[in-house]
Design a protein around this motif. Structure first.
Motif, PDB file in Angstrom:
ATOM      1  N   GLY A 196      26.915  27.556  51.516  1.00 58.76           N
ATOM      2  CA  GLY A 196      26.591  28.240  52.758  1.00 58.76           C
ATOM      3  C   GLY A 196      25.138  28.684  52.838  1.00 58.76           C
ATOM      4  O   GLY A 196      24.757  29.435  53.730  1.00 58.76           O
ATOM      5  N   LEU A 197      24.316  28.222  51.890  1.00 59.04           N
ATOM      6  CA  LEU A 197      22.904  28.603  51.885  1.00 59.04           C
ATOM      7  C   LEU A 197      22.159  27.904  53.018  1.00 59.04           C
ATOM      8  O   LEU A 197      22.439  26.747  53.332  1.00 59.04           O
ATOM      9  CB  LEU A 197      22.259  28.228  50.545  1.00 59.04           C
ATOM     10  CG  LEU A 197      22.761  28.998  49.332  1.00 59.04           C
ATOM     11  CD1 LEU A 197      22.289  28.329  48.041  1.00 59.04           C
ATOM     12  CD2 LEU A 197      22.285  30.442  49.389  1.00 59.04           C
ATOM     13  N   GLU A 198      21.206  28.610  53.597  1.00 59.91           N
ATOM     14  CA  GLU A 198      20.403  28.030  54.675  1.00 59.91           C
ATOM     15  C   GLU A 198      19.047  27.626  54.143  1.00 59.91           C
ATOM     16  O   GLU A 198      18.561  28.162  53.152  1.00 59.91           O
ATOM     17  CB  GLU A 198      20.254  29.038  55.814  1.00 59.91           C
ATOM     18  CG  GLU A 198      21.581  29.321  56.483  1.00 59.91           C
ATOM     19  CD  GLU A 198      21.429  30.156  57.737  1.00 59.91           C
ATOM     20  OE1 GLU A 198      20.308  30.283  58.254  1.00 59.91           O
ATOM     21  OE2 GLU A 198      22.453  30.673  58.196  1.00 59.91           O
ATOM     22  N   GLY A 199      18.427  26.656  54.815  1.00 67.97           N
ATOM     23  CA  GLY A 199      17.088  26.214  54.455  1.00 67.97           C
ATOM     24  C   GLY A 199      17.073  24.960  53.607  1.00 67.97           C
ATOM     25  O   GLY A 199      16.014  24.459  53.256  1.00 67.97           O
ATOM     26  N   GLY A 200      18.250  24.430  53.279  1.00 67.05           N
ATOM     27  CA  GLY A 200      18.326  23.233  52.448  1.00 67.05           C
ATOM     28  C   GLY A 200      18.472  21.972  53.281  1.00 67.05           C
ATOM     29  O   GLY A 200      19.173  21.959  54.285  1.00 67.05           O
ATOM     30  N   THR A 201      17.798  20.929  52.848  1.00 66.51           N
ATOM     31  CA  THR A 201      17.883  19.614  53.482  1.00 66.51           C
ATOM     32  C   THR A 201      18.000  18.579  52.381  1.00 66.51           C
ATOM     33  O   THR A 201      17.231  18.609  51.421  1.00 66.51           O
ATOM     34  CB  THR A 201      16.604  19.310  54.304  1.00 66.51           C
ATOM     35  OG1 THR A 201      16.350  20.383  55.192  1.00 66.51           O
ATOM     36  CG2 THR A 201      16.750  18.019  55.086  1.00 66.51           C
ATOM     37  N   VAL A 202      18.954  17.655  52.532  1.00 63.88           N
ATOM     38  CA  VAL A 202      19.128  16.574  51.571  1.00 63.88           C
ATOM     39  C   VAL A 202      18.673  15.281  52.242  1.00 63.88           C
ATOM     40  O   VAL A 202      19.090  14.974  53.361  1.00 63.88           O
ATOM     41  CB  VAL A 202      20.596  16.457  51.118  1.00 63.88           C
ATOM     42  CG1 VAL A 202      20.765  15.302  50.141  1.00 63.88           C
ATOM     43  CG2 VAL A 202      21.067  17.771  50.486  1.00 63.88           C
ATOM     44  N   ILE A 203      17.805  14.546  51.561  1.00 62.18           N
ATOM     45  CA  ILE A 203      17.216  13.334  52.114  1.00 62.18           C
ATOM     46  C   ILE A 203      17.459  12.183  51.149  1.00 62.18           C
ATOM     47  O   ILE A 203      17.085  12.282  49.974  1.00 62.18           O
ATOM     48  CB  ILE A 203      15.705  13.514  52.345  1.00 62.18           C
ATOM     49  CG1 ILE A 203      15.467  14.675  53.313  1.00 62.18           C
ATOM     50  CG2 ILE A 203      15.056  12.227  52.846  1.00 62.18           C
ATOM     51  CD1 ILE A 203      14.311  15.526  52.997  1.00 62.18           C
TER      52      ILE A 203
END
Length: 179
Positions: free
Chosen positions: A75-82
């Motif tokens: 539920g953490l915000e600010g993460g992006t997986v590419i």
């Protein structure tokens, strides 16, 4: 936390705890880049410790699926997986002008003379150009070959400021040279 089967060699809990103890003053409100993310453990740990953003990059579809699931579970915000090649991603980020406080790379280890040394490839791609003025580039390597050998850890454009050993694993800490 889930880990993709057979594809990754996660940083051990002991090494990750030691690393975040060292990084403690830098992580709060940091922009973090996690290259060769695997399960996303480093990026997620950074977010849980107050990082503003964590971009997590891996070429493996299974790793990205796992990292996205782990991000969703926290539920953490600010993460992006590419999903993408880390070396090519560095080049694109340079073109986009993005900068990071912390860049962490835990690539497949260079275990012999015929293995790719991804740390060298990242440096040649311009990873130093992604660092903010007080930023740090950390590479996890295995002692022995490539960047993990005593005489190969230095690079033009980066200053090796610390080396930590954990068994055969090493964390190499680089900063931009002081002017």
């Amino acid at each position: 936390m889930s880990v993709p089967k057979g594809e990754v060699r996660p940083t051990t809990d002991r090494v990750r705890e030691a690393l975040f103890s060292i990084l403690h003053p830098l992580i709060k409100h940091a922009d973090v880049l996690d290259l060769f993310t695997g399960s996303g453990a480093f990026g997620l740990e950074a977010l849980s410790r107050g990082a503003r953003t964590a971009r997590m990059v891996d070429a493996s579809r299974a790793s990205c699926t796992t990292a996205k699931a782990n991000l969703s579970k926290t539920g953490l915000e600010g993460g992006t997986v590419i999903q993408g090649d880390a070396v090519q991603f560095v080049k694109r980020e340079l073109t986009a002008g993005r900068k990071y406080d912390v860049v962490f790379a835990d690539p497949p280890y260079c275990k012999g003379p015929l293995d790719r040394d991804f740390v060298v490839e990242l440096v040649e791609a311009g990873v130093a150009g992604l660092l903010k003025d007080d930023g740090v580039f950390i590479a996890e390597v295995q002692e022995g070959w490539g960047t993990g050998s005593e005489d190969s850890a230095g690079f033009d454009g980066l200053r090796l400021v610390d080396t930590r050993r954990y068994g055969k694993n090493m964390l190499l800490f680089y900063r931009l040279p002081k002017e």
